[in-house]
Design a protein around this motif. Structure first.
Motif, PDB file in Angstrom:
ATOM      1  N   ASN A  77      83.379  45.148  59.926  1.00  0.00           N
ATOM      2  CA  ASN A  77      84.248  44.572  60.307  1.00  0.00           C
ATOM      3  C   ASN A  77      85.674  45.920  60.601  1.00  0.00           C
ATOM      4  O   ASN A  77      86.126  46.174  59.426  1.00  0.00           O
ATOM      5  CB  ASN A  77      84.806  43.487  59.253  1.00  0.00           C
ATOM      6  N   GLU A  78      85.949  46.230  61.367  1.00  0.00           N
ATOM      7  CA  GLU A  78      86.719  47.530  61.552  1.00  0.00           C
ATOM      8  C   GLU A  78      88.306  47.076  61.101  1.00  0.00           C
ATOM      9  O   GLU A  78      88.911  47.854  60.528  1.00  0.00           O
ATOM     10  CB  GLU A  78      86.780  47.926  62.893  1.00  0.00           C
ATOM     11  N   ASP A  79      88.887  45.755  61.579  1.00  0.00           N
ATOM     12  CA  ASP A  79      89.913  45.359  60.956  1.00  0.00           C
ATOM     13  C   ASP A  79      90.169  45.253  59.516  1.00  0.00           C
ATOM     14  O   ASP A  79      91.151  45.535  58.914  1.00  0.00           O
ATOM     15  CB  ASP A  79      90.448  43.917  61.609  1.00  0.00           C
ATOM     16  N   LYS A  80      89.087  44.518  58.999  1.00  0.00           N
ATOM     17  CA  LYS A  80      89.290  44.394  57.419  1.00  0.00           C
ATOM     18  C   LYS A  80      88.628  45.695  56.723  1.00  0.00           C
ATOM     19  O   LYS A  80      88.864  45.795  55.602  1.00  0.00           O
ATOM     20  CB  LYS A  80      88.271  43.105  56.838  1.00  0.00           C
ATOM     21  N   LYS A  81      87.834  46.485  57.499  1.00  0.00           N
ATOM     22  CA  LYS A  81      87.192  47.553  57.031  1.00  0.00           C
ATOM     23  C   LYS A  81      86.461  47.234  55.868  1.00  0.00           C
ATOM     24  O   LYS A  81      86.093  47.759  54.694  1.00  0.00           O
ATOM     25  CB  LYS A  81      88.449  48.758  56.486  1.00  0.00           C
ATOM     26  N   THR A  82      85.700  46.164  56.009  1.00  0.00           N
ATOM     27  CA  THR A  82      84.674  45.611  55.068  1.00  0.00           C
ATOM     28  C   THR A  82      83.179  45.959  55.637  1.00  0.00           C
ATOM     29  O   THR A  82      82.943  45.751  56.872  1.00  0.00           O
ATOM     30  CB  THR A  82      85.075  44.463  54.776  1.00  0.00           C
ATOM     31  N   PHE A  83      82.282  46.131  54.742  1.00  0.00           N
ATOM     32  CA  PHE A  83      80.873  46.008  55.024  1.00  0.00           C
ATOM     33  C   PHE A  83      80.003  44.824  54.198  1.00  0.00           C
ATOM     34  O   PHE A  83      80.399  44.758  53.139  1.00  0.00           O
ATOM     35  CB  PHE A  83      80.303  47.425  54.699  1.00  0.00           C
ATOM     36  N   LYS A  84      79.207  44.368  54.923  1.00  0.00           N
ATOM     37  CA  LYS A  84      78.247  43.364  54.201  1.00  0.00           C
ATOM     38  C   LYS A  84      76.758  43.759  54.720  1.00  0.00           C
ATOM     39  O   LYS A  84      76.581  44.467  55.613  1.00  0.00           O
ATOM     40  CB  LYS A  84      78.528  42.041  54.826  1.00  0.00           C
ATOM     41  N   LEU A  85      75.789  43.529  53.956  1.00  0.00           N
ATOM     42  CA  LEU A  85      74.457  43.658  54.303  1.00  0.00           C
ATOM     43  C   LEU A  85      73.551  42.474  53.902  1.00  0.00           C
ATOM     44  O   LEU A  85      73.759  41.634  53.181  1.00  0.00           O
ATOM     45  CB  LEU A  85      73.921  44.704  53.121  1.00  0.00           C
ATOM     46  N   THR A  86      72.885  42.210  55.148  1.00  0.00           N
ATOM     47  CA  THR A  86      71.825  41.081  55.238  1.00  0.00           C
ATOM     48  C   THR A  86      70.379  41.978  55.286  1.00  0.00           C
ATOM     49  O   THR A  86      70.121  42.705  56.100  1.00  0.00           O
ATOM     50  CB  THR A  86      72.074  40.237  56.345  1.00  0.00           C
ATOM     51  N   SER A  87      69.523  41.248  54.163  1.00  0.00           N
ATOM     52  CA  SER A  87      68.161  41.547  54.559  1.00  0.00           C
ATOM     53  C   SER A  87      67.335  40.507  54.982  1.00  0.00           C
ATOM     54  O   SER A  87      67.594  39.194  54.527  1.00  0.00           O
ATOM     55  CB  SER A  87      67.733  41.908  53.024  1.00  0.00           C
ATOM     56  N   ILE A  88      66.479  40.845  56.020  1.00  0.00           N
ATOM     57  CA  ILE A  88      65.612  39.705  56.295  1.00  0.00           C
ATOM     58  C   ILE A  88      64.015  39.944  56.032  1.00  0.00           C
ATOM     59  O   ILE A  88      63.786  41.199  56.287  1.00  0.00           O
ATOM     60  CB  ILE A  88      65.525  39.519  57.943  1.00  0.00           C
TER      61      ILE A  88
END
Length: 313
Positions: A96-107
């Protein structure tokens, strides 16, 4: 008169400052490019040029998701000789560029889902059937999320990157002995792992919890790498590091975009990276299906809802 002379000196000074500024930027860009090429040349000396995944040009019709975020499909390929590659690891990095956050989903690779044009199969087979584009379509159809970029990671590149960035190894608490079906056996305990050892750690799955444990370790490893990589010195080395791994990765992401996202990933002060596993708890059964073996027959709607809540919150 003195005021006029002083004003003329200031006017003369500004072009000189501007020229110096431009020269400094040019020198910085030139040095970054030099470091990038140094990294590439370093890897090309010992790369396995026969790896087909890094040489194939894939068509990929990705875009930003409905929330305006950038999603990167991360695939670890288990290519063996001339066999068609299945996706050994399937992850989505959400930015998320506005929040500068990264999240990670594993399938999880054994998730039993509908693959466009191919009925229901384990999701990892989508890569073998139609490359990253069919994997993108499969994720879009089942979970209603768009993916803008893809990156297929050569495991040899993972080893190379760890050894380049962490000459003393990555500190990891190995929770148990890991020796079955891994090239480099591991003993339990807090220790520093080199590239080959880290690869064994993130790929090991021959215990009572199988792929569930492997997904946990992969997410744990990424968190540890991010935490131990963060800092100005690492960011300064990014051009060379990108160059080191470039020959081992097949991606549709431009080098400049990769540098930007890597910098954001390492410099983000938003705390620990959040993770999600699909399928979530209590949303699947584990039947054995003819021709497929043991699968994870998932509740698609429940997992789609969980994914969207995870991304949008």
């Amino acid at each position: 008169m003195r005021a006029d002379k002083h004003q003329k000196k200031r006017k003369k000074r500004w072009p000189s400052i501007l020229l110096l500024f431009i020269l400094l930027i040019g020198a910085g860009v030139g040095y970054a490019y030099y470091q990038y090429k140094q990294g590439i040349n370093q890897s090309l000396k010992d790369i396995n040029t026969g790896n087909k995944d890094t040489n194939v040009v894939y068509d990929f019709k990705g875009q930003k998701d409905q929330y305006g975020d950038t999603n990167v499909l991360l695939l670890g390929s288990d290519a063996r000789g001339n066999e068609k590659s299945r996706a050994d690891t399937i992850m989505i990095l959400h930015y998320n560029e506005d929040k500068k956050t990264f999240k990670l989903t594993s399938i999880m690779r054994d998730s039993y889902v509908a693959i466009p044009g191919h009925a229901k199969h384990k999701i990892n087979s989508a890569f073998a059937r139609g490359g990253p584009e069919l994997m993108r379509q499969t994720i879009k159809q089942n979970f209603d999320i768009d993916l803008q970029y893809y990156a297929i990671v050569n495991f040899q590149g993972f080893v190379k990157l760890i050894d380049e960035v962490f000459p003393n190894g990555v500190e990891i608490n190995v929770e148990k002995e890991m020796s079955a079906y891994v090239d480099t056996p591991l003993k339990p305990g807090l220790q520093r792992l080199n590239g080959a050892q880290m690869l064994s750690y993130v790929r090991f799955r021959h215990d009572a919890i199988g792929d569930f444990g492997r997904v946990q370790r992969q997410q744990k490893a990424i968190k540890a790498i991010r935490e131990q990589l963060s800092g100005f010195q690492t960011i300064a080395k990014l051009p060379k590091l990108i160059g080191v791994v470039t020959p081992y990765i097949n991606t549709n992401m431009a080098t400049t975009d990769g540098l930007f996202m890597a910098k954001e990933f390492l410099s983000s002060d938003q705390g620990n990276i959040e993770t999600l596993r699909i399928p979530i708890d209590n949303s699947f059964t584990e039947p054995r299906i003819s021709g497929e073996g043991d699968v994870l027959d998932i509740d698609v709607e429940k997992n789609k809802e969980a994914l969207h809540q995870f991304i949008s919150k």
